[in-house]
Design a protein around this motif. Structure first.
Motif, PDB file in Angstrom:
ATOM      1  N   CYS A 140      42.530  52.245  25.942  1.00  0.00           N
ATOM      2  CA  CYS A 140      43.359  51.620  26.681  1.00  0.00           C
ATOM      3  C   CYS A 140      43.466  50.347  26.811  1.00  0.00           C
ATOM      4  N   GLY A 141      42.232  49.564  26.322  1.00  0.00           N
ATOM      5  CA  GLY A 141      42.074  48.545  26.620  1.00  0.00           C
ATOM      6  C   GLY A 141      40.625  47.963  26.853  1.00  0.00           C
ATOM      7  N   ARG A 142      40.361  46.547  26.973  1.00  0.00           N
ATOM      8  CA  ARG A 142      38.939  46.281  27.468  1.00  0.00           C
ATOM      9  C   ARG A 142      38.782  46.180  28.955  1.00  0.00           C
ATOM     10  N   VAL A 143      37.476  46.257  29.265  1.00  0.00           N
ATOM     11  CA  VAL A 143      36.949  46.573  30.980  1.00  0.00           C
ATOM     12  C   VAL A 143      36.119  45.485  31.015  1.00  0.00           C
ATOM     13  N   TYR A 144      36.272  44.863  32.106  1.00  0.00           N
ATOM     14  CA  TYR A 144      35.314  43.522  32.432  1.00  0.00           C
ATOM     15  C   TYR A 144      34.816  43.909  33.890  1.00  0.00           C
ATOM     16  N   LYS A 145      33.913  43.161  34.101  1.00  0.00           N
ATOM     17  CA  LYS A 145      32.989  43.256  35.258  1.00  0.00           C
ATOM     18  C   LYS A 145      33.589  41.838  36.030  1.00  0.00           C
ATOM     19  N   GLY A 146      34.015  41.929  37.363  1.00  0.00           N
ATOM     20  CA  GLY A 146      34.350  40.868  37.949  1.00  0.00           C
ATOM     21  C   GLY A 146      33.973  40.854  39.497  1.00  0.00           C
ATOM     22  N   GLN A 147      33.979  39.633  40.108  1.00  0.00           N
ATOM     23  CA  GLN A 147      33.477  39.379  41.487  1.00  0.00           C
ATOM     24  C   GLN A 147      34.910  38.879  42.344  1.00  0.00           C
ATOM     25  N   LEU A 148      35.252  39.610  43.262  1.00  0.00           N
ATOM     26  CA  LEU A 148      36.418  39.267  44.351  1.00  0.00           C
ATOM     27  C   LEU A 148      35.510  38.490  45.379  1.00  0.00           C
ATOM     28  N   HIS A 149      35.349  37.140  45.400  1.00  0.00           N
ATOM     29  CA  HIS A 149      34.672  36.458  46.423  1.00  0.00           C
ATOM     30  C   HIS A 149      35.085  36.460  47.695  1.00  0.00           C
ATOM     31  N   GLU A 150      36.412  36.701  47.911  1.00  0.00           N
ATOM     32  CA  GLU A 150      37.009  36.648  49.070  1.00  0.00           C
ATOM     33  C   GLU A 150      36.591  37.976  49.950  1.00  0.00           C
TER      34      GLU A 150
END
Length: 322
Positions: free
Chosen positions: A40-50
């Motif tokens: 289905c695509g690439r998956v990345y780890k992220g941080q929602l700072h708010e």
């Protein structure tokens, strides 16, 4: 997924993100933020700072804004403990991204198909727990959602693991609404994965909830044997896990089918019963496959050790091989 009103709501309440926001969240989609890549695509780890929240962000390989927004709507309405809930989405210019809760233990693929030395070996009880929870997520899609939802893409990559090895279904980009009005199947162009997909779907495009049962049966085999749905041999040929299962089933060599990493630490009767349930899920004729509620019941009894007293009435599925 096609449009439908599963939960009686037509409003999209998932948060809308700009591409710039998600670029910043993933530090410009840096390689060290990449969690994995699937169909289905690439998956990345992220941080929602708010929100001080860690998330997983999927770059969806999909064209068409309407189709993408319908998928967002559908995911936003599918709420169950064993289905990954969507947090938000991005449909900014040509960019299509989905934002999910981050699953800290990764995917089942990391433990079964491509185990890493840093990953804990899954013991028997944990494998049973994962199998049951995936089946419960599927039960929700088939029996609780109206109209039913056919996942179409159940595999080890799309089974994510939260803390405590709680399993959650993801990867709904190929999902379809099931038949209604007394019909048993729909017809679509084949988009599945060879080795996982039901024969009737591969050959004719005939799709039903039983197609998911076949998919799930292959995953059960992977969980308990440690083998991949399709494997390349030293002679360059591909070996199908379902065909391999049937070869061993003829002589009932259940112990030889067990994942070697279990090191014999499993109940022999439990393994036998689990493999038999898997075998019944991968029948060539969909009418012979059990329903998902039956599968949940069988697996729950196996996990509790009730091999004989509770399952003795399941002779129609040949669950009493001794």
């Amino acid at each position: 997924m096609e449009s439908a009103n599963i939960a009686g709501s037509s409003s999209i309440v998932a948060k809308t993100f700009t591409f710039e926001e998600l670029t910043n969240t993933t530090r410009n989609f840096r390689d060290d933020c990449l969690l994995g890549e699937g169909g289905c695509g690439r998956v990345y780890k992220g941080q929602l700072h708010e929100q001080n929240k860690v998330v997983a962000i999927m770059q969806v390989d999909q064209n068409g804004n309407r189709k993408f927004l319908v998928e967002v709507l559908r995911l936003n309405l599918l709420h169950h403990p064993n289905i990954v809930n969507i947090i938000g989405y991005c449909a900014d210019r040509d960019h299509r991204l989905l934002v999910y809760k981050y699953m800290p233990l990764g995917s089942l693929k990391d433990y079964i198909q491509d185990p890493s030395p840093s990953k804990k070996q899954l013991d028997w009880d944990t494998r049973m727990k994962i199998a049951i929870e995936v089946a419960k997520g599927l039960e929700f899609l088939h029996d609780k959602a109206q109209p039913p939802v056919i996942h179409c893409n159940i595999n080890c990559y799309n089974i994510l693991l939260d803390e405590g090895y709680h399993a959650k279904l993801s990867g709904f980009s190929l999902a379809k609404l099931g038949p209604i009005g007394g019909k048993h199947h729909v017809y679509i162009k084949f988009q599945g994965v060879i080795g996982y997909s039901a024969p009737e779907y591969v050959m004719t495009g005939e799709l039903s909830v039983k197609s998911d049962i076949y998919n799930f049966g292959v995953v059960l085999l992977e969980i308990f044997t440690g083998r991949k749905a399709m494997e390349n041999s030293t002679d360059g040929d591909e070996h199908n896990l379902v065909e391999w299962l049937r070869y061993f089933f003829k002589d009932q060599k259940f112990s030889e089918m067990a994942d070697p990493t279990l090191q014999g630490n499993y109940p022999a009767k439990g393994l036998q019963q689990a493999l038999i349930v898997a075998e019944m899920c991968v029948q060539e004729q969909p009418t012979k496959c059990p329903g998902i509620s039956e599968v949940v019941t069988f697996l729950t009894h196996i996990a509790s050790g009730k091999y004989d007293s509770e399952m003795s009435g399941c002779s129609k599925l040949n669950l009493n091989i001794s």
